[in-house]
Scaffold this motif. Structure first.
Motif, mmCIF file in Angstrom:
data_model
loop_
_atom_site.group_PDB
_atom_site.id
_atom_site.type_symbol
_atom_site.label_atom_id
_atom_site.label_comp_id
_atom_site.label_asym_id
_atom_site.label_seq_id
_atom_site.Cartn_x
_atom_site.Cartn_y
_atom_site.Cartn_z
ATOM 1 N N VAL A 1 0.351 -1.781 8.357
ATOM 2 C CA VAL A 1 0.252 -0.790 9.439
ATOM 3 C C VAL A 1 1.108 0.426 9.103
ATOM 4 N N ALA A 2 2.322 0.197 8.608
ATOM 5 C CA ALA A 2 3.205 1.306 8.226
ATOM 6 C C ALA A 2 2.565 2.152 7.130
ATOM 7 N N ALA A 3 1.928 1.493 6.162
ATOM 8 C CA ALA A 3 1.269 2.220 5.073
ATOM 9 C C ALA A 3 0.144 3.090 5.611
ATOM 10 N N VAL A 4 -0.674 2.540 6.497
ATOM 11 C CA VAL A 4 -1.776 3.310 7.081
ATOM 12 C C VAL A 4 -1.229 4.467 7.910
ATOM 13 N N LEU A 5 -0.184 4.212 8.678
ATOM 14 C CA LEU A 5 0.394 5.273 9.518
ATOM 15 C C LEU A 5 0.933 6.436 8.683
ATOM 16 N N ILE A 6 1.650 6.137 7.618
ATOM 17 C CA ILE A 6 2.203 7.229 6.815
ATOM 18 C C ILE A 6 1.106 7.939 6.031
ATOM 19 N N PHE A 7 0.066 7.204 5.627
ATOM 20 C CA PHE A 7 -1.074 7.850 4.970
ATOM 21 C C PHE A 7 -1.750 8.824 5.935
ATOM 22 N N LEU A 8 -2.012 8.383 7.149
ATOM 23 C CA LEU A 8 -2.661 9.239 8.148
ATOM 24 C C LEU A 8 -1.772 10.411 8.546
ATOM 25 N N THR A 9 -0.470 10.182 8.598
ATOM 26 C CA THR A 9 0.453 11.274 8.888
ATOM 27 C C THR A 9 0.369 12.345 7.813
ATOM 28 N N THR B 1 4.440 17.446 0.368
ATOM 29 C CA THR B 1 4.926 16.419 1.291
ATOM 30 C C THR B 1 3.874 15.333 1.469
ATOM 31 N N THR B 2 2.632 15.745 1.610
ATOM 32 C CA THR B 2 1.543 14.776 1.760
ATOM 33 C C THR B 2 1.414 13.904 0.521
ATOM 34 N N VAL B 3 1.504 14.501 -0.650
ATOM 35 C CA VAL B 3 1.420 13.721 -1.891
ATOM 36 C C VAL B 3 2.528 12.666 -1.917
ATOM 37 N N ALA B 4 3.737 13.058 -1.545
ATOM 38 C CA ALA B 4 4.854 12.106 -1.529
ATOM 39 C C ALA B 4 4.607 10.996 -0.509
ATOM 40 N N TRP B 5 4.147 11.361 0.680
ATOM 41 C CA TRP B 5 3.883 10.341 1.709
ATOM 42 C C TRP B 5 2.792 9.382 1.271
ATOM 43 N N TRP B 6 1.781 9.884 0.575
ATOM 44 C CA TRP B 6 0.728 8.992 0.089
ATOM 45 C C TRP B 6 1.264 8.045 -0.978
ATOM 46 N N GLY B 7 2.193 8.526 -1.789
ATOM 47 C CA GLY B 7 2.852 7.628 -2.745
ATOM 48 C C GLY B 7 3.633 6.543 -2.016
ATOM 49 N N PHE B 8 4.361 6.924 -0.954
ATOM 50 C CA PHE B 8 5.078 5.934 -0.139
ATOM 51 C C PHE B 8 4.101 4.927 0.456
ATOM 52 N N ALA B 9 2.973 5.434 0.960
ATOM 53 C CA ALA B 9 1.977 4.558 1.576
ATOM 54 C C ALA B 9 1.478 3.524 0.569
ATOM 55 N N LEU B 10 1.229 3.952 -0.651
ATOM 56 C CA LEU B 10 0.748 3.016 -1.669
ATOM 57 C C LEU B 10 1.809 1.967 -1.997
ATOM 58 N N LEU B 11 3.068 2.385 -2.081
ATOM 59 C CA LEU B 11 4.144 1.424 -2.329
ATOM 60 C C LEU B 11 4.246 0.418 -1.187
ATOM 61 N N LEU B 12 4.153 0.902 0.048
ATOM 62 C CA LEU B 12 4.197 -0.003 1.203
ATOM 63 C C LEU B 12 3.022 -0.976 1.189
ATOM 64 N N TRP B 13 1.836 -0.469 0.859
ATOM 65 C CA TRP B 13 0.645 -1.322 0.824
ATOM 66 C C TRP B 13 0.797 -2.416 -0.230
ATOM 67 N N GLN B 14 1.284 -2.026 -1.401
ATOM 68 C CA GLN B 14 1.488 -3.014 -2.457
ATOM 69 C C GLN B 14 2.546 -4.038 -2.056
ATOM 70 N N LEU C 1 5.175 5.923 -8.697
ATOM 71 C CA LEU C 1 6.099 7.061 -8.725
ATOM 72 C C LEU C 1 5.726 8.056 -9.820
ATOM 73 N N GLY C 2 5.310 7.551 -10.964
ATOM 74 C CA GLY C 2 4.920 8.434 -12.060
ATOM 75 C C GLY C 2 3.690 9.255 -11.719
ATOM 76 N N TYR C 3 2.663 8.599 -11.189
ATOM 77 C CA TYR C 3 1.443 9.332 -10.825
ATOM 78 C C TYR C 3 1.675 10.262 -9.638
ATOM 79 N N THR C 4 2.546 9.873 -8.724
ATOM 80 C CA THR C 4 2.894 10.760 -7.614
ATOM 81 C C THR C 4 3.578 12.016 -8.150
ATOM 82 N N SER C 5 4.432 11.856 -9.144
ATOM 83 C CA SER C 5 5.090 13.015 -9.759
ATOM 84 C C SER C 5 4.090 13.914 -10.471
ATOM 85 N N VAL C 6 3.160 13.315 -11.193
ATOM 86 C CA VAL C 6 2.150 14.107 -11.895
ATOM 87 C C VAL C 6 1.285 14.876 -10.890
ATOM 88 N N LEU C 7 0.841 14.197 -9.825
ATOM 89 C CA LEU C 7 0.054 14.888 -8.798
ATOM 90 C C LEU C 7 0.867 15.989 -8.130
#
Length: 123
Positions: A6-14, A57-70, A85-91
């Motif tokens: 739920v936290a992952a989905v919430l931060i992704f949607l945010t 900011t959105t790119v970073a939050w989506w990286g957080f969301a993926l970490l939470l989901w995993q 983290l590496g792909y989030t940095s590249v994006l």
């Protein structure tokens, strides 16, 4: 679905709302102003820098969301975390590279971080 899912989905949607609504209701209105500072000879660099800074900011939050989901799925490993983290940095680096046509040099740092993290020896 666990609380972490739920936290992952919430931060992704945010992140999604932040980019879409921010572009529509804040950035566009801001860019209509006639008093933006003209950096590097005009306001184009200023507007594109503000745009990538907003959306990164959105790119970073989506990286957080993926970490939470995993983590919620029991699939988070050190290597997996480093890849996210590496792909989030590249994006993150693609935003200033594309939007400012490379004139804002933060892309160099983001790409360097991404390369270091992605090519770090397997753990």
């Amino acid at each position: 679905m666990s609380a972490l899912h739920v936290a992952a989905v919430l931060i992704f949607l945010t992140g999604l709302a932040h980019s879409v609504l921010g572009e529509r209701y804040i950035l566009i209105r801001l860019f209509r102003r006639d008093n933006l500072p003209p950096l590097f000879g005009g306001t184009s660099f200023t507007t594109q820098t503000l745009r990538f800074a907003w959306h990164i900011t959105t790119v970073a939050w989506w990286g957080f969301a993926l970490l939470l989901w995993q983590a919620a799925s029991g699939a988070l490993t050190v290597r997996g975390m480093l890849e996210v983290l590496g792909y989030t940095s590249v994006l993150s680096g693609l935003l200033p590279l594309v939007l400012t046509r490379g004139r804002h040099l933060s892309w160099v740092v983001f790409f360097a971080v991404g390369a270091i993290v992605l090519w770090w020896p397997r753990v």
